[in-house]
Write an enzyme that holds these catalytic residues in place. Sequence first.
Site, PDB file in Angstrom:
ATOM      1  N   ASP A  30       2.155  -6.137   0.081  1.00 44.32           N
ATOM      2  CA  ASP A  30       3.437  -5.800  -0.545  1.00 44.32           C
ATOM      3  C   ASP A  30       4.379  -7.002  -0.614  1.00 44.32           C
ATOM      4  O   ASP A  30       5.559  -6.909  -0.221  1.00 44.32           O
ATOM      5  CB  ASP A  30       4.136  -4.654   0.216  1.00 44.32           C
ATOM      6  CG  ASP A  30       3.253  -3.430   0.411  1.00 44.32           C
ATOM      7  OD1 ASP A  30       2.367  -3.210  -0.428  1.00 44.32           O
ATOM      8  OD2 ASP A  30       3.453  -2.695   1.395  1.00 44.32           O
ATOM      9  N   GLU A 199       4.751   2.929  -8.287  1.00 46.48           N
ATOM     10  CA  GLU A 199       5.476   2.428  -7.107  1.00 46.48           C
ATOM     11  C   GLU A 199       5.786   0.960  -7.267  1.00 46.48           C
ATOM     12  O   GLU A 199       5.525   0.369  -8.316  1.00 46.48           O
ATOM     13  CB  GLU A 199       4.636   2.664  -5.839  1.00 46.48           C
ATOM     14  CG  GLU A 199       3.275   1.983  -5.875  1.00 46.48           C
ATOM     15  CD  GLU A 199       2.320   2.481  -4.799  1.00 46.48           C
ATOM     16  OE1 GLU A 199       2.593   3.507  -4.152  1.00 46.48           O
ATOM     17  OE2 GLU A 199       1.266   1.842  -4.611  1.00 46.48           O
TER      18      GLU A 199
HETATM   19  C1  6LW Z   1       3.695   0.659  -0.241  1.00 43.63           C
HETATM   20  C2  6LW Z   1       3.255   1.035  -1.587  1.00 43.63           C
HETATM   21  C3  6LW Z   1       1.868   0.723  -1.439  1.00 43.63           C
HETATM   22  O1  6LW Z   1       4.934   1.110   0.086  1.00 43.63           O
HETATM   23  O2  6LW Z   1       1.450   1.088  -0.220  1.00 43.63           O
HETATM   24  O3  6LW Z   1       0.451  -0.812  -2.358  1.00 43.63           O
HETATM   25  C4  6LW Z   1       2.590   1.289   0.560  1.00 43.63           C
HETATM   26  N1  6LW Z   1       1.304   0.044  -2.302  1.00 43.63           N
HETATM   27  O4  6LW Z   1       3.827   0.313  -2.609  1.00 43.63           O
HETATM   28  C5  6LW Z   1       2.389   0.638   1.874  1.00 43.63           C
HETATM   29  O5  6LW Z   1       1.944  -0.672   1.725  1.00 43.63           O
END
Ligand code: 6LW
Length: 517
Positions: A30, A199
């Site tokens: 991230d 996300e």
């Molecule tokens: C993060 C989300 C994700 O908040 O996994 O890869 C979660 N994406 O964006 C935890 O890393």
Amino acid sequence: MTLTAPAPIEGGPAQPGVLTNPVVPGFHPDPSVCRVDGTYYLACSTFEFLPGIPLFRSDDLVTWTPVGHVVTRAEQLDVRDVPTAGGAWAPTIRHHDGRFHVVVTDAMGRGNLLFTADDPAGEWSDGTVVEGIDGIDPDLAWDADGTCYLTYSGLLLGEAAEGGVRHLGIQQVRFDVATGRALEEPRSLWSGTGGIFPEAPHLYEVDGTWYLLVAEGGTERGHAVSIARGPTPEGPFEDCPANPLLTARGTDRPVQNTGHADLFQTPDGGWAMVLLGVRPRGMVRSFSPMGRETFATRLRWEDGWPVVEPVELGPQRPPVRVVDDFDGTGLDLPWVSVRRPATEFSTLTARPGWLVLHGDGSTMDDPRPVFVGRRQQHEVTEVTAVVDASAGVGGLSVRIDEDNHVDLEIDGDVVRARAVLARVAQTWQVPAPAGPVTLRLETVPPAEGFSLRAITCDLVRLSVDTPTGRVDVAEVDGRGMTAETAGSFTGRVVGVYATTGTVAVDRISYQGQDRDR
Ligand code: 6LW
């Protein structure tokens, strides 16, 4: 090469001026980047580990030097009781009005938190709980009038999801940084092209147009980066016809799961993105020991849209040897602990030149082990620890979480190996030599070719030095200790532990090297 701690990014740059992938090897998912006066700062997720949210600095995008952590005090982000894979998720780092801002999700904890600092090396503020939103992966962006926008992923966890998973797509509020309050009800924004789990939104103004970058497809093999653009930070947003901008799904590319990106301008006036990815290994390239790491790739603009270059691996960094003799009075930057600070159970002053761990009955099976470790950053590694367990039980361990770890411990007159994979345990033991003992944990490539033995990513070998030579204690299939099997969002961390009594460690040596592909 021998480096004494504190260590920079081990191995240094492979080639000046060339992006070296992974940019930050080992469990560093991230990633988010901001640029201040020509210097880049990068932050990553740390989940239940402490200290939390490491920051790295770079002037050339090649060498990344650790500068400290955002979370160094329990009042900032308390991970003591957080479930595995909860804790610090997906920080966004931005610089505005002379201050650094990190906004991050405290997953299964206090919600979303905003930290600020004048100097990224710290002290960071105690953290303000963001009020008026529910979700993960917050982003901050300011328009020319100074209005701040907080854009986030409306993934509801826990009670708000009524026991399941609810997703409201990408959402946004105007936001008061001073109070941490949303200034309006959340609005829904463009949420990707229909992939699961939209996300990691980030919002940018480029030449008067606003771009909304998102990840979608889930953080596993389906992961992707998509983008939309609009006239204002609130939209309306139109899809990029070439979406997804970046994905490795279904390809034979060496870096998979590519997604969760953040854009920035390079010193030469070009553009690039950092992102997370994994390096799956083994005959069917299915298992990634280091977990999700930080990578980067360049992009160019065509017709007002970014065109992203595929993520390449390398150029390879030289082999690394890092030795910590524990001669200082505090633990250096590579060392992390699980759910509680290492100062709670260890000291460097009780026996100068030794790290002394005080066992409290918890083992590597427990959520709060008496354990100090560093990330496994290379595929082929050899870690040795010189351990005096004459007054306790403990040794060397590589762990992903409490359900998946491989240990080598001294217990009285035996050296015992213990592999716990998906909570199923197996042990082996040999007689212990006298005096402080050198324990060794290696990760080595499996057999080559097309066979069942070649299917795993690596083998974890455990051995002990005795006066008559090295004694092998156990060899464990490494595929139970990977991002794909443990499912904890993290990666391997290797270090020393105590279960009972006092265990003293004179030195730990970490040697690492990558393979070609
Ligand atoms: C993060 C989300 C994700 O908040 O996994 O890869 C979660 N994406 O964006 C935890 O890393």
